[in-house]
Write an enzyme that holds these catalytic residues in place. Structure first.
Site, short mmCIF file in Angstrom:
data_model
loop_
_atom_site.label_atom_id
_atom_site.label_comp_id
_atom_site.label_asym_id
_atom_site.label_seq_id
_atom_site.Cartn_x
_atom_site.Cartn_y
_atom_site.Cartn_z
N LYS A 201 0.83 -1.21 0.00
CA LYS A 201 0.00 0.00 0.00
C LYS A 201 0.87 1.27 0.00
CE LYS A 201 -3.05 3.05 0.56
NZ LYS A 201 -4.20 3.37 -0.22
N CYS A 255 -2.94 11.02 1.44
CA CYS A 255 -2.32 9.74 1.05
C CYS A 255 -0.95 9.96 0.43
CB CYS A 255 -3.22 9.03 0.07
SG CYS A 255 -4.92 8.94 0.67
N1 SAJ Z 1 -1.18 15.33 -8.57
C1 SAJ Z 1 -0.29 16.03 -9.37
N2 SAJ Z 1 0.03 15.53 -10.59
C2 SAJ Z 1 -0.50 14.36 -11.07
C3 SAJ Z 1 -1.40 13.65 -10.26
C4 SAJ Z 1 -1.72 14.16 -9.01
O1 SAJ Z 1 0.22 17.09 -8.98
O2 SAJ Z 1 -0.18 13.98 -12.20
C5 SAJ Z 1 -1.54 15.84 -7.23
C6 SAJ Z 1 -3.04 16.07 -7.06
O3 SAJ Z 1 -3.42 17.33 -7.55
C7 SAJ Z 1 -3.19 15.95 -5.56
C8 SAJ Z 1 -2.15 14.89 -5.20
O4 SAJ Z 1 -1.24 14.83 -6.28
O5 SAJ Z 1 -2.86 17.16 -4.90
C9 SAJ Z 1 -2.71 13.50 -4.94
O6 SAJ Z 1 -3.79 13.24 -5.82
P1 SAJ Z 1 -3.98 11.86 -6.58
O7 SAJ Z 1 -5.18 12.00 -7.43
O8 SAJ Z 1 -2.74 11.43 -7.23
O9 SAJ Z 1 -4.18 10.78 -5.40
P2 SAJ Z 1 -5.10 10.72 -4.10
O10 SAJ Z 1 -4.28 11.16 -2.94
O11 SAJ Z 1 -6.41 11.36 -4.30
O12 SAJ Z 1 -5.34 9.11 -4.01
C10 SAJ Z 1 -4.22 8.26 -3.91
C11 SAJ Z 1 -4.36 7.10 -4.93
N3 SAJ Z 1 -3.11 6.35 -5.02
C12 SAJ Z 1 -2.54 6.02 -6.20
O13 SAJ Z 1 -3.00 6.36 -7.26
C13 SAJ Z 1 -1.31 5.21 -6.15
C14 SAJ Z 1 -5.51 6.19 -4.52
O14 SAJ Z 1 -5.58 5.07 -5.39
C15 SAJ Z 1 -5.33 5.72 -3.08
O15 SAJ Z 1 -6.41 4.89 -2.66
C16 SAJ Z 1 -5.28 6.95 -2.19
O16 SAJ Z 1 -4.15 7.75 -2.59
C17 SAJ Z 1 -5.16 6.51 -0.75
O17 SAJ Z 1 -6.15 6.59 -0.01
O18 SAJ Z 1 -4.10 5.99 -0.35
#
Ligand code: SAJ
Length: 405
Positions: A201, A255
């Site tokens: 995870k 996360c």
């Molecule tokens: N972000 C970027 N660039 C990107 C993608 C995201 O700057 O290309 C930023 C987003 O704007 C945000 C942050 O990263 O601020 C996180 O957003 P996210 O959409 O990447 O992820 P979370 O935190 O909403 O959800 C993640 C997911 N993990 C993965 O994709 C590996 C989700 O599947 C998990 O269940 C979740 O964390 C969790 O609960 O652990």
């Protein structure tokens, strides 16, 4: 019957999903306000498809309470904060929940921990909590770790379609819990041991954090050399083995911005790339703030109240503000004594910061420079209303002339 403990971002959708697929479910939360809200017919946060799922679960007779139930399966989905100083996970809520379960559960019950924990937490904190009260693990209590993988914004779809991991001491118990999740999960469910599940995870979220940090670092390199980072990433991603994520104003949420620190905290001499990546991501709100100063200077703007930040949540189309880059930027701004930026977010109805607006047109009325911090659909669908403004787009959604990272 399954007793789901913790009715937050993970516990609530999981409880609703189980209930709407024929499992008898009681959801327990120590927060009486949440229980009262859920009993009154409302959900406690905004998420696509959640209200419809809630209705189905209520029709299927799901119950909400603040009491722990006497049953044979418990799913614990409580928060696991981290200590910002030591970078280690704080398992206090998980431990409190386990203790409360042990107070009521019959011998032979299974406790499933869904909360994200750092590798080794279950051995170090959970097992002793159980044995201290005289229960034998594997006989009186069965332990499972089934970390959740759903992404806010698309949780309901992902609950059904994602593959899952079930870590158990005993393969038979692991298979039983796999069957329980199979009531709604159409993905593959891998049964493994608990330590592997814990590590998996955290590694998944770390992988994403490091990849985003790479994109953020590229954005800085490209800014330094006057290159278009988005064009470069687009072309690189046409290579069959390259998949770079998008740079942004910072990494928020509970996360990706938290879990990788568990590895840095536990393996400080080994987790170098991860440590640097997290620092890069954490530095992005300051980078954006400096860009705002540059852009203001270039446009002879001196009044911070003529600058507006669009978006307060940590990402698009969710109402969650935990570790939000906008909040981090506003904190920095206070330290730089450059207060006054206006802020607006359609998902944030309560007042959380100074100079916050609750109406998009009123927000835009008084500003010259708009900084897109979050790519909510609301603004993506109305980008034309920005055409009279100076636009600084940190999310790469604006089609016209604008400043970027
Ligand atoms: N972000 C970027 N660039 C990107 C993608 C995201 O700057 O290309 C930023 C987003 O704007 C945000 C942050 O990263 O601020 C996180 O957003 P996210 O959409 O990447 O992820 P979370 O935190 O909403 O959800 C993640 C997911 N993990 C993965 O994709 C590996 C989700 O599947 C998990 O269940 C979740 O964390 C969790 O609960 O652990």
């Amino acid at each position: 019957m399954v007793n789901v403990i913790g009715l937050g971002y993970i516990g609530l959708p999981t409880a609703l999903m189980l209930a709407s697929h024929g499992i008898e479910v009681v959801g327990t939360d120590y927060n009486n306000d949440i229980v009262a809200l859920l009993r009154s017919g409302k959900t406690s946060f905004k998420e696509k498809g959640l209200d419809e799922l809630y209705k189905k679960a209520v029709e299927a007779n799901i119950k909400f309470t603040n009491e722990y139930q006497i049953t044979d399966i418990y799913i614990i989905a409580v928060p696991t904060p981290y200590d910002k100083f030591t970078k280690k996970v704080d398992p206090c809520y998980v431990i409190t929940a386990i203790k409360s379960v042990l107070d009521v559960c019959p011998k032979g019950a299974t406790i499933v921990i869904e909360s994200t924990v750092s590798p080794g937490t279950i051995d170090k904190y959970v097992r002793p909590t159980i044995t201290e009260v005289g229960f034998e693990i594997g006989k009186d209590i069965h332990l499972v770790h089934a970390p959740e993988r759903i992404i806010p914004g698309n949780m309901i779809y992902e609950l059904i379609h994602n593959n899952r991991t079930v870590g158990a001491d005993d393969i038979v118990v692991g298979e039983q819990i796999k069957n329980l999740y199979s009531s709604f999960c159409q993905g593959e469910i891998v049964v493994t041991d608990i330590r592997t599940a814990e590590m998996t995870k955290v590694v998944e979220n770390t992988y994403r954090a490091v990849n985003i940090a790479f994109a953020n670092e590229l954005a800085k390199i490209c800014r330094y050399d006057g290159l278009d980072v988005y064009e470069i990433i687009k072309i690189c991603n046409m290579h069959p083995r390259v998949n770079i994520l998008q740079p942004g104003p910072g990494v928020g949420g509970h996360c990706i911005s938290v879990d990788p620190w568990f590895l840095v905290g536990d393996y400080p001499h080994l987790a170098k790339v991860i440590d640097e990546s997290m620092k890069t991501n954490d530095g992005m709100p300051d980078f954006v703030l400096n860009r705002i100063y540059e852009i203001m200077q270039e446009n002879n703007l001196t009044d911070f109240s003529r600058v507006g930040l669009y978006g307060l949540t940590y990402k698009e189309n969710v109402d969650d503000m935990r570790e939000s880059p906008t909040l981090q930027l506003l904190e920095s701004q206070k330290r730089h004594l450059s207060k006054g930026l206006k802020v607006y977010d359609p998902f944030v109805v309560q007042d959380v910061v100074e100079n916050q607006y609750h109406n998009l047109d009123e927000f835009l009325d008084g500003i010259d420079l708009v900084v897109i911090m979050v790519a909510h659909d609301e603004i993506k669908n109305r980008l034309d209303i920005l055409k009279e403004k100076i636009v600084f787009d940190t999310r790469h959604i604006y089609k016209g002339d604008c400043y970027s990272l």
